[in-house]
Scaffold this motif. Structure first.
Motif, PDB file in Angstrom:
ATOM      1  N   ASP A  95       0.852  -1.187   0.000  1.00 36.48           N
ATOM      2  CA  ASP A  95       0.000   0.000   0.000  1.00 36.48           C
ATOM      3  C   ASP A  95       0.888   1.237   0.000  1.00 36.48           C
ATOM      4  OD1 ASP A  95       0.969   0.236   2.592  1.00 36.48           O
ATOM      5  OD2 ASP A  95      -0.830  -0.698   3.472  1.00 36.48           O
ATOM      6  N   ASP A  96       0.239   2.390  -0.063  1.00 39.92           N
ATOM      7  CA  ASP A  96       1.014   3.631  -0.157  1.00 39.92           C
ATOM      8  C   ASP A  96       1.955   3.800   1.024  1.00 39.92           C
ATOM      9  OD1 ASP A  96      -0.234   4.155  -2.507  1.00 39.92           O
ATOM     10  OD2 ASP A  96      -1.752   5.493  -1.639  1.00 39.92           O
ATOM     11  N   ARG A  97       1.463   3.484   2.223  1.00 39.16           N
ATOM     12  CA  ARG A  97       2.304   3.668   3.419  1.00 39.16           C
ATOM     13  C   ARG A  97       3.498   2.721   3.407  1.00 39.16           C
ATOM     14  NH1 ARG A  97       1.543   1.724   9.078  1.00 39.16           N
ATOM     15  NH2 ARG A  97       2.805   3.068  10.392  1.00 39.16           N
ATOM     16  N   SER A  98       3.256   1.434   3.100  1.00 42.45           N
ATOM     17  CA  SER A  98       4.349   0.449   3.072  1.00 42.45           C
ATOM     18  C   SER A  98       5.335   0.763   1.962  1.00 42.45           C
ATOM     19  CB  SER A  98       3.779  -0.963   2.885  1.00 42.45           C
ATOM     20  OG  SER A  98       2.913  -1.297   3.958  1.00 42.45           O
ATOM     21  N   ARG A  99       4.786   1.252   0.808  1.00 42.29           N
ATOM     22  CA  ARG A  99       5.674   1.596  -0.292  1.00 42.29           C
ATOM     23  C   ARG A  99       6.585   2.763   0.112  1.00 42.29           C
ATOM     24  NH1 ARG A  99       2.076   2.674  -3.606  1.00 42.29           N
ATOM     25  NH2 ARG A  99       1.746   0.539  -4.368  1.00 42.29           N
ATOM     26  N   ALA A 137      11.859   4.702   1.792  1.00 38.02           N
ATOM     27  CA  ALA A 137      12.705   5.309   2.824  1.00 38.02           C
ATOM     28  C   ALA A 137      13.829   4.367   3.229  1.00 38.02           C
ATOM     29  CB  ALA A 137      11.851   5.674   4.038  1.00 38.02           C
ATOM     30  N   ALA A 138      13.518   3.059   3.312  1.00 35.44           N
ATOM     31  CA  ALA A 138      14.555   2.089   3.650  1.00 35.44           C
ATOM     32  C   ALA A 138      15.642   2.056   2.575  1.00 35.44           C
ATOM     33  CB  ALA A 138      13.948   0.697   3.835  1.00 35.44           C
ATOM     34  N   GLY A 171       7.481  -5.316  -3.906  1.00 31.91           N
ATOM     35  CA  GLY A 171       6.222  -4.761  -3.416  1.00 31.91           C
ATOM     36  C   GLY A 171       5.494  -3.917  -4.433  1.00 31.91           C
ATOM     37  N   THR A 172       6.179  -3.443  -5.469  1.00 31.14           N
ATOM     38  CA  THR A 172       5.526  -2.612  -6.489  1.00 31.14           C
ATOM     39  C   THR A 172       5.214  -3.388  -7.754  1.00 31.14           C
ATOM     40  OG1 THR A 172       7.707  -1.915  -7.272  1.00 31.14           O
ATOM     41  CG2 THR A 172       6.615  -0.513  -5.649  1.00 31.14           C
TER      42      THR A 172
END
Length: 407
Positions: free
Chosen positions: A108-112, A117-118, A202-203
């Protein structure tokens, strides 16, 4: 005929008979004195000599890799069976393990955002590692220049051997830090790659489900924590790798001994299982102590002292990580001192004494003692070269008593 002729000879005068009796008494008395006179006490004797003297600190230690890397699963999934075994050689970039990620929905947007950031954090860590590598390269150049200046001063009689040795120790320390910084760059590059793969997965941009985790450095496999195929979670350790040629020795000294040790002190590594003695130098004395309970149940304050093998020393191939050794650190040495066996001197109050053998008798003399080792003690005054002294004087040895050196 007279009575004198009838006795067949003349009688001894009175004074002669008295002299004979006195002589006989002296002989008997002398025999009694000799019979009851105490025999000399047999002793071990040593000699006061001139020669080299070294004062050292000995302690058990262990070998340790300067840099070790734990290879872990970058994400949850199924770990393929690991083919590597402890001792196998690996090259930087060589695949160490394969992982099939668990099927997962798109981020999702937050996890992406967290994954991006990581990735950015890993890239920043890589830049930081590269900056440290550049700084260490500059430090090595400065250390080499400092060593060159100290050698010039020594040649011109304006420097000292100890200053040159400290400069050499500083150069070795900077070179070791540079090697460590280069390994850190390789490890940071691998972190960036792992973070990139996680974001691509994830994307939906990942081209293949299987992920290969590669070695950040060239070296050997130290341990395999997970050999069989299994489901793993992110961060699960699988194996350890490291460069076994980049070993250091760590010895934990009593704090009372550690305060006498300085970086650059010469040392010898012995009793590691081979016949050769490995030369080394103290690199650092850690500033913080720790408590360790001895075999007798006594709490001791210990300090870790780290030593590097001298450049050019051939590391025995049998010596590995975590091996037991004995470190002998030389904290003081002179080539020409007046010395006496350490077993000959003893303390009485605040002063030192020894029994000097003179004309078959033990004479107690006060001695001013300097540096002491296990075998010898430095004599500052009280004895001279060639003096014979009593070793291990016991309760029977007193001032003036007759002694005899054992053969």
């Amino acid at each position: 005929m007279s009575d004198q002729d009838g006795r067949g000879g003349r009688e001894l005068p009175g004074w002669a008979r008295t002299a004979l009796l006195v002589l006989l008494g002296v002989v008997v008395l002398g025999g009694l004195i000799l019979a009851f006179r105490p025999s000399p006490v047999p002793v071990d004797a040593g000699e006061v000599t001139r020669g080299p003297l070294q004062v050292d600190v000995r302690e058990d230690g262990r070998t340790q890799l300067r840099d070790r890397y734990t290879i872990a699963a970058p994400m949850a999934g199924t770990l393929e069976r690991v083919r590597w075994r402890p001792g196998d050689e690996v090259e930087a970039g060589e695949e160490l393990l394969g992982l099939i990620p668990l099927p997962a929905p798109l981020l999702d947007d937050r996890s992406r955002a967290q994954a991006r950031a990581a990735l950015e954090g890993a890239r920043a860590g890589l830049e930081q590692a590269r900056a440290r590598e550049e700084a260490m390269e500059g430090a090595v150049v400065e250390a080499r220049e400092a060593l060159r200046r100290q050698r010039i001063l020594l040649d011109e009689s304006g420097g000292s051997v100890s200053a040159v040795e400290q400069a050499e120790a500083g150069l070795r320390s900077r070179e070791a830090e540079l090697r460590s910084a280069r390994f850190a760059v390789q490890a940071a590059e691998q972190e960036v790659e792992n973070a990139r793969l996680l974001l691509e997965r994830g994307t939906g941009n990942s081209g293949a489900e299987r992920i290969g985790v590669r070695s950040p450095v060239s070296g050997r496999v130290l341990r395999v924590m997970q050999e069989s195929e299994a489901a793993v979670q992110p961060g699960s350790p699988v194996l350890e790798v490291g460069d076994v040629t980049n070993l250091e020795v760590v010895a934990d000294l009593l704090s009372a001994d550690a305060v006498q040790v300085r970086p650059g002190h010469r040392a010898e590594i012995d009793r590691w299982g081979g016949e050769d003695v490995l030369p080394a130098r103290v690199r650092v004395v850690e500033p913080a102590a720790f408590t360790r309970v001895s075999a007798l149940g006594i709490e001791e304050q210990r300090v870790n002292v780290r030593l590097d093998l001298d450049p050019g020393t051939t590391l025995p191939p049998e010596l590995g990580d975590g091996y037991r050794v004995e470190a002998r650190i030389i904290i003081w040495e002179e080539d020409d001192v007046l010395r006496v066996p350490a077993s000959a001197v003893f303390r009485d109050g605040d002063r030192w004494f020894a029994f000097r053998i003179l004309d078959g008798r033990a004479r107690r003399v006060e001695v001013e003692v300097g540096r002491r080792s296990d075998a010898d003690a430095q004599v500052l005054s009280g004895l001279d070269v060639g003096d014979q002294v009593v070793l291990y004087p016991g309760e029977r040895i007193e001032d003036g008593i007759r002694v005899e050196a054992r053969r």
